[in-house]
Structures are given as C-alpha cells and as structure tokens.
Write a protein that holds these residues in place. Structure first.
Motif, PDB file in Angstrom:
ATOM      1  N   ILE A 119       0.842  -1.200   0.000  1.00 37.19           N
ATOM      2  CA  ILE A 119       0.000   0.000   0.000  1.00 37.19           C
ATOM      3  C   ILE A 119       0.880   1.255   0.000  1.00 37.19           C
ATOM      4  N   HIS A 120       1.977   1.213   0.737  1.00 38.99           N
ATOM      5  CA  HIS A 120       2.905   2.353   0.761  1.00 38.99           C
ATOM      6  C   HIS A 120       3.510   2.590  -0.630  1.00 38.99           C
ATOM      7  N   LYS A 121       3.902   1.504  -1.322  1.00 40.43           N
ATOM      8  CA  LYS A 121       4.454   1.639  -2.673  1.00 40.43           C
ATOM      9  C   LYS A 121       3.440   2.268  -3.614  1.00 40.43           C
ATOM     10  N   LYS A 122       2.189   1.831  -3.509  1.00 40.00           N
ATOM     11  CA  LYS A 122       1.150   2.390  -4.380  1.00 40.00           C
ATOM     12  C   LYS A 122       0.908   3.860  -4.065  1.00 40.00           C
ATOM     13  N   THR A 123       0.900   4.210  -2.802  1.00 39.01           N
ATOM     14  CA  THR A 123       0.697   5.601  -2.411  1.00 39.01           C
ATOM     15  C   THR A 123       1.834   6.480  -2.924  1.00 39.01           C
ATOM     16  N   GLU A 124       3.063   6.003  -2.784  1.00 42.00           N
ATOM     17  CA  GLU A 124       4.220   6.747  -3.289  1.00 42.00           C
ATOM     18  C   GLU A 124       4.139   6.902  -4.804  1.00 42.00           C
ATOM     19  N   TRP A 125       3.753   5.827  -5.501  1.00 37.02           N
ATOM     20  CA  TRP A 125       3.618   5.899  -6.954  1.00 37.02           C
ATOM     21  C   TRP A 125       2.548   6.921  -7.338  1.00 37.02           C
ATOM     22  N   GLN A 126       1.450   6.944  -6.610  1.00 37.52           N
ATOM     23  CA  GLN A 126       0.368   7.878  -6.906  1.00 37.52           C
ATOM     24  C   GLN A 126       0.841   9.323  -6.732  1.00 37.52           C
ATOM     25  N   ARG A 127       1.609   9.586  -5.685  1.00 38.40           N
ATOM     26  CA  ARG A 127       2.164  10.928  -5.480  1.00 38.40           C
ATOM     27  C   ARG A 127       3.118  11.308  -6.621  1.00 38.40           C
TER      28      ARG A 127
ATOM     29  N   GLU B 291       1.063  17.056 -12.943  1.00 42.88           N
ATOM     30  CA  GLU B 291       0.977  18.495 -12.677  1.00 42.88           C
ATOM     31  C   GLU B 291       2.044  19.244 -13.468  1.00 42.88           C
ATOM     32  N   TYR B 292       3.258  18.707 -13.479  1.00 47.31           N
ATOM     33  CA  TYR B 292       4.335  19.339 -14.235  1.00 47.31           C
ATOM     34  C   TYR B 292       4.031  19.307 -15.733  1.00 47.31           C
ATOM     35  N   LEU B 293       3.565  18.163 -16.238  1.00 42.92           N
ATOM     36  CA  LEU B 293       3.238  18.044 -17.652  1.00 42.92           C
ATOM     37  C   LEU B 293       2.149  19.047 -18.039  1.00 42.92           C
ATOM     38  N   THR B 294       1.104  19.161 -17.228  1.00 46.89           N
ATOM     39  CA  THR B 294       0.008  20.087 -17.512  1.00 46.89           C
ATOM     40  C   THR B 294       0.487  21.532 -17.472  1.00 46.89           C
ATOM     41  N   ARG B 295       1.295  21.857 -16.474  1.00 47.49           N
ATOM     42  CA  ARG B 295       1.829  23.215 -16.367  1.00 47.49           C
ATOM     43  C   ARG B 295       2.734  23.541 -17.561  1.00 47.49           C
ATOM     44  N   THR B 296       3.581  22.605 -17.940  1.00 47.36           N
ATOM     45  CA  THR B 296       4.478  22.805 -19.077  1.00 47.36           C
ATOM     46  C   THR B 296       3.677  22.946 -20.368  1.00 47.36           C
ATOM     47  N   GLN B 297       2.623  22.162 -20.502  1.00 42.41           N
ATOM     48  CA  GLN B 297       1.792  22.238 -21.698  1.00 42.41           C
ATOM     49  C   GLN B 297       1.110  23.596 -21.811  1.00 42.41           C
ATOM     50  N   SER B 298       0.675  24.145 -20.679  1.00 43.80           N
ATOM     51  CA  SER B 298       0.013  25.459 -20.722  1.00 43.80           C
ATOM     52  C   SER B 298       1.014  26.593 -20.966  1.00 43.80           C
TER      53      SER B 298
ATOM     54  N   ALA C  95       1.485   6.620 -18.337  1.00 44.13           N
ATOM     55  CA  ALA C  95       0.402   6.514 -19.323  1.00 44.13           C
ATOM     56  C   ALA C  95      -0.884   5.989 -18.720  1.00 44.13           C
ATOM     57  N   ARG C  96      -0.832   5.154 -17.720  1.00 45.85           N
ATOM     58  CA  ARG C  96      -2.061   4.595 -17.146  1.00 45.85           C
ATOM     59  C   ARG C  96      -2.946   5.691 -16.565  1.00 45.85           C
ATOM     60  N   LEU C  97      -2.345   6.695 -15.999  1.00 42.58           N
ATOM     61  CA  LEU C  97      -3.121   7.802 -15.485  1.00 42.58           C
ATOM     62  C   LEU C  97      -3.724   8.606 -16.631  1.00 42.58           C
ATOM     63  N   ALA C  98      -3.017   8.638 -17.751  1.00 39.74           N
ATOM     64  CA  ALA C  98      -3.548   9.361 -18.915  1.00 39.74           C
ATOM     65  C   ALA C  98      -4.840   8.721 -19.380  1.00 39.74           C
ATOM     66  N   ALA C  99      -4.862   7.388 -19.417  1.00 37.42           N
ATOM     67  CA  ALA C  99      -6.069   6.691 -19.841  1.00 37.42           C
ATOM     68  C   ALA C  99      -7.213   6.934 -18.859  1.00 37.42           C
ATOM     69  N   ALA C 100      -6.897   6.952 -17.582  1.00 35.79           N
ATOM     70  CA  ALA C 100      -7.934   7.190 -16.574  1.00 35.79           C
ATOM     71  C   ALA C 100      -8.458   8.620 -16.667  1.00 35.79           C
ATOM     72  N   ARG C 101      -7.563   9.597 -16.921  1.00 27.54           N
ATOM     73  CA  ARG C 101      -7.993  10.991 -17.044  1.00 27.54           C
ATOM     74  C   ARG C 101      -8.820  11.187 -18.308  1.00 27.54           C
TER      75      ARG C 101
ATOM     76  N   SER D  80       3.098  10.082  -9.653  1.00 28.19           N
ATOM     77  CA  SER D  80       2.283  10.259 -10.842  1.00 28.19           C
ATOM     78  C   SER D  80       1.586  11.615 -10.852  1.00 28.19           C
ATOM     79  N   ASP D  81       1.025  11.997  -9.718  1.00 24.57           N
ATOM     80  CA  ASP D  81       0.344  13.295  -9.626  1.00 24.57           C
ATOM     81  C   ASP D  81       1.325  14.450  -9.879  1.00 24.57           C
ATOM     82  N   ARG D  82       2.521  14.350  -9.309  1.00 23.83           N
ATOM     83  CA  ARG D  82       3.535  15.399  -9.531  1.00 23.83           C
ATOM     84  C   ARG D  82       3.927  15.479 -11.005  1.00 23.83           C
ATOM     85  N   GLN D  83       4.121  14.308 -11.625  1.00 29.85           N
ATOM     86  CA  GLN D  83       4.498  14.287 -13.033  1.00 29.85           C
ATOM     87  C   GLN D  83       3.404  14.902 -13.900  1.00 29.85           C
TER      88      GLN D  83
END
Length: 180
Positions: A66-74, A81-88, A171-177, A76-79
């Motif tokens: 569960i800790h590994k998944k939580t860390e991965w989620q954080r 956020e950076y991608l979205t900010r860079t795109q804008s 990419a998995r988060l991209a599909a979910a978004r 992923s969210d940071r990546q």
C-alpha cells in the motif's frame, strides 16, 4: 533490472490474497478451538502463536504494498501536474505515448508511439532525453514542423529530438484521465 516506474504497482496479487484468506480461516478455526476447548492444550496456543506471526508478516507485506502504491500515486500526480503546467506554458505541444521499444542504442531508441490527439500509431526514433523513458510513458513534446505538414501524409518514421521532450508522466493515469 529496475522496474518500470511508469506502471502502477499492484496491491492485491493472487498469492497475497490466497495467503491472507488461508491465514484468516486458520486464525478463526484456532480461536474457535481455544474458546470451545477452554482451557486449551499447549498445541492450540502454539498454533495460535504461529498464525498470529503469519498474520503479522502478512500485515507488514500489505502495508509495504500500500505504501508503494501511495508513493507511486504521489509521483504520478507530480508528473502530471508538471506536464500540464508545461503544456500550458508552451504554445505548440503534442502528447505521445511510448507503447514499446524495438531497439535501444547509445544515440537513441527505436520505439512505437501513439499520438494521443489522433490515436495514430507509428514508429519513432527517440533521442536520449534528460529523463528516462519507459514503455507506458506519456511524453509532452514540441512537434517538429519539418516532419508534419497539414494536409500531407504522416511521415513513416517520426524523429523525436532530445530538445523537443518537455515532460513525462505515467500513461495509465492518462487513460484514466481521458475517461473522466
């Protein structure tokens, strides 16, 4: 070998679920034997101790997963956020997903990519970027106007230069978004 940081880690693997179920059933049975045969024999206490130790080990393993998944989620969210900010911040960008690699060389890699806006899949040569690129990685790039022309067919092979790579995300988060 390193694991792909772009793939979400699994929590509920089949062996973990089976072992947890077996430990829970045995724990209930041993507890029932202790309660029904009060005062219990030493063997029941030993069985209870073994099951409690197994349950503690399983709990620790579940906590780690569960800790590994939580860390991965954080991560992923940071990546994202950076991608979205860079795109804008950049006027002309495109999002591509690296589906897989055919050949990795010191000067770059042959990969299969998908253009997310168009759903077009093609072969690409990707130069080494400032970050590691794995399968299932979403790349934010500046499209090269010398390779893509409006009204013209897509090039057989697209060349992604290292300076065109702006950001990455899983990419998995991209599909979910995209489904939200």
């Amino acid at each position: 070998m390193d694991t792909n940081p772009m793939v979400k880690p699994h929590i509920a693997t089949t062996p973990m679920v089976v072992m947890t179920t077996i430990a829970a059933v045995i724990l209930v049975c041993v507890a029932a034997i202790i309660v029904l045969a009060w005062p219990p024999k030493i063997g029941a206490w030993i069985a209870l101790a073994v099951v409690v130790i197994a349950a503690a080990l399983l709990t620790r393993r579940w906590t780690t997963l569960i800790h590994k998944k939580t860390e991965w989620q954080r991560f992923s969210d940071r990546q994202w956020e950076y991608l979205t900010r860079t795109q804008s911040e950049n006027s002309t960008t495109a999002v591509i997903t690296v589906l897989g690699f055919q050949e990795v060389q010191p000067t770059g890699s042959w990969a299969t990519i998908r253009w997310e806006k168009f759903g077009y899949v093609q072969t690409a040569w990707i130069e080494p970027c400032m970050f590691s690129i794995w399968p299932d990685t979403v790349l934010l790039i500046r499209p090269d106007p010398n390779q893509i022309h409006v009204g013209a067919p897509w090039p057989a092979t697209y060349h992604v230069s290292s300076s065109a790579c702006l950001a990455i995300a899983p990419a998995r988060l991209a599909a979910a978004r995209a489904t939200n």
